[in-house]
Design a protein around this motif. Structure first.
Motif: not given
Length: 409
Positions: A50-77
């Protein structure tokens, strides 16, 4: 993207996703792109990537970066503590309503949790249970490495692909993309769909096991027959092919192009364009076998010609006439009209601080009537916990108690 996009051919199939990192999530991503509903179970800390390849300034613990986004689209958590009795009960309820369960824990973890194939399939006849492990699962053949952890680089090394990659005569080289993870993912997606087809016909459950080592070996099939037929032990080959010539990368004034002319009529076209039509009838170069025997001379002739031209010049002269293409980097790919025409880039929302629309790769599987593809961004950690719990029969007071006790979040 939105739920109004075409759902895909697996619309109506529910997948319980107990995977993390790359290998497992990539497999369920394929199923989600094809329209399956993917319910991703995470711990309170979330998937490790989840924390990998985040946009600068994004430290939201429930957020995510590009790595997670790329392979976890179309999913519910949904966030569940799998070590708690309440968390295990939630997984059992979810499995009882799912068509497919996928996990990529180390061997024995799900058994110890009481959530094994045998446990869950007893609750849901016809359940397909798929797993990816570094060296497979003992149910289908116990490896001496069964308990070893594994990552992409280990699978690439042991499966043989690294041994034939790199400069000719040089050191083995890791392939840049994580094919030690993604290739097993594709095999698993194929396997669970095959098992689902059988389950629909028979009502019987099935366990689907894919090893990372096995999968890399499978795509390196050539090294086995080379060993068996010719007693060869192939090593790094550079960009050439041991059985085809010319076939590989050639320098240009601004990079490299890939050229493959093992067929003699393609070679004749290339020779003509190089200003040396006689090469097509020269006994040293006339057939592919001749050119393989005189590989160094053949490749030198092509290299001397391409090195004087740009990639664009070569494409203008030979594009569509012989198999060739420029060596692209990301900047080239995102502006290539082919990529746009094939809808290979999807735009999704990147939530959180600095959030904006971003691009990820779309599915390469194109179906005319039920195309599927990227419909929704990746989920925030636990974004769908309450909704999913309500769907499987938990009341609001029960959900509140589960949150208070830390079973879910």
């Amino acid at each position: 993207m939105s739920d109004t996009a075409p759902a895909g051919p697996l619309d109506g199939i529910t997948v319980l996703d107990l995977t993390a990192m790359l290998a497992g999530p990539f497999a369920t991503m394929v199923l989600g792109d094809l329209g399956a509903r993917i319910i991703k179970v995470e711990s309170a800390e979330g998937d490790m990537v989840r924390p990998s390849a985040r946009l600068p300034g994004n430290d939201d613990p429930k957020g995510f970066g590009g790595y997670f986004q790329s392979i976890n689209r179309n999913k519910e958590s949904i966030v569940i503590d799998l070590k708690s009795a309440g968390g295990k009960e939630i997984v059992r309820r979810l499995a009882a309503r799912s068509d497919i369960v996928v996990e990529n824990f180390r061997a024995g973890v799900m058994d110890r949790l009481g959530l094994s194939y045998e446990d869950l399939s007893a609750l849901r006849p016809g359940l397909v249970y798929g797993c990816i492990r570094g060296f497979g699962d003992a149910r289908t053949g116990r490896s001496p490495y069964a308990d070893w952890p594994a990552f992409d680089v280990v699978a690439q090394a042991m499966g043989g692909i690294m041994g034939i990659t790199g400069l000719a005569g040089g050191e083995p080289t890791k392939i840049g993309a994580g094919i030690g993870d993604t290739v097993p993912s594709l095999f698993l997606a194929t396997g669970v769909l095959a098992a689902l087809h059988r389950a629909r016909a028979t009502g019987e459950s099935q366990f689907v096991d894919v090893g990372m080592y096995d999968s890399v070996l499978a795509v390196c099939e050539r090294i086995v027959y080379q060993s068996s037929y010719f007693d060869e032990n192939p090593g790094p080959e550079g960009s050439s092919h041991p059985l085809l010539c010319p076939f590989g990368l050639f320098p240009t004034t601004d990079g490299h192009v890939a050229i493959g002319c093992p067929r003699d009529h393609f070679w004749a076209i290339l020779a003509e364009e190089m200003g040396q039509p006689a090469l097509a009838t020269d006994p040293r170069f006339r057939t592919n076998e001749d050119r393989v025997k005189h590989r160094a001379q053949t490749e030198a002739l092509v290299r001397d010609w391409t090195a004087r031209l740009s990639k664009q010049q070569i494409m203008e002269r030979l594009g569509g006439r012989i198999p060739l293409g420029p060596v692209n980097r990301a900047g080239d790919i995102v502006t290539d009209p082919h990529v746009a025409a094939r809808n290979m880039l999807a735009t999704v929302e990147q939530p959180g601080p600095g959030g904006r629309e971003v691009q990820i790769v779309n599915t390469p599987i194109h179906l005319l009537e039920t195309p599927g593809g990227v419909r929704n961004r990746g989920p925030l950690l636990g974004e769908h916990t309450d909704r999913v719990l309500a769907e499987i029969g938990f009341g609001q007071d029960e959900i509140a108690q589960l949150h208070a006790s830390g079973v879910v979040s």
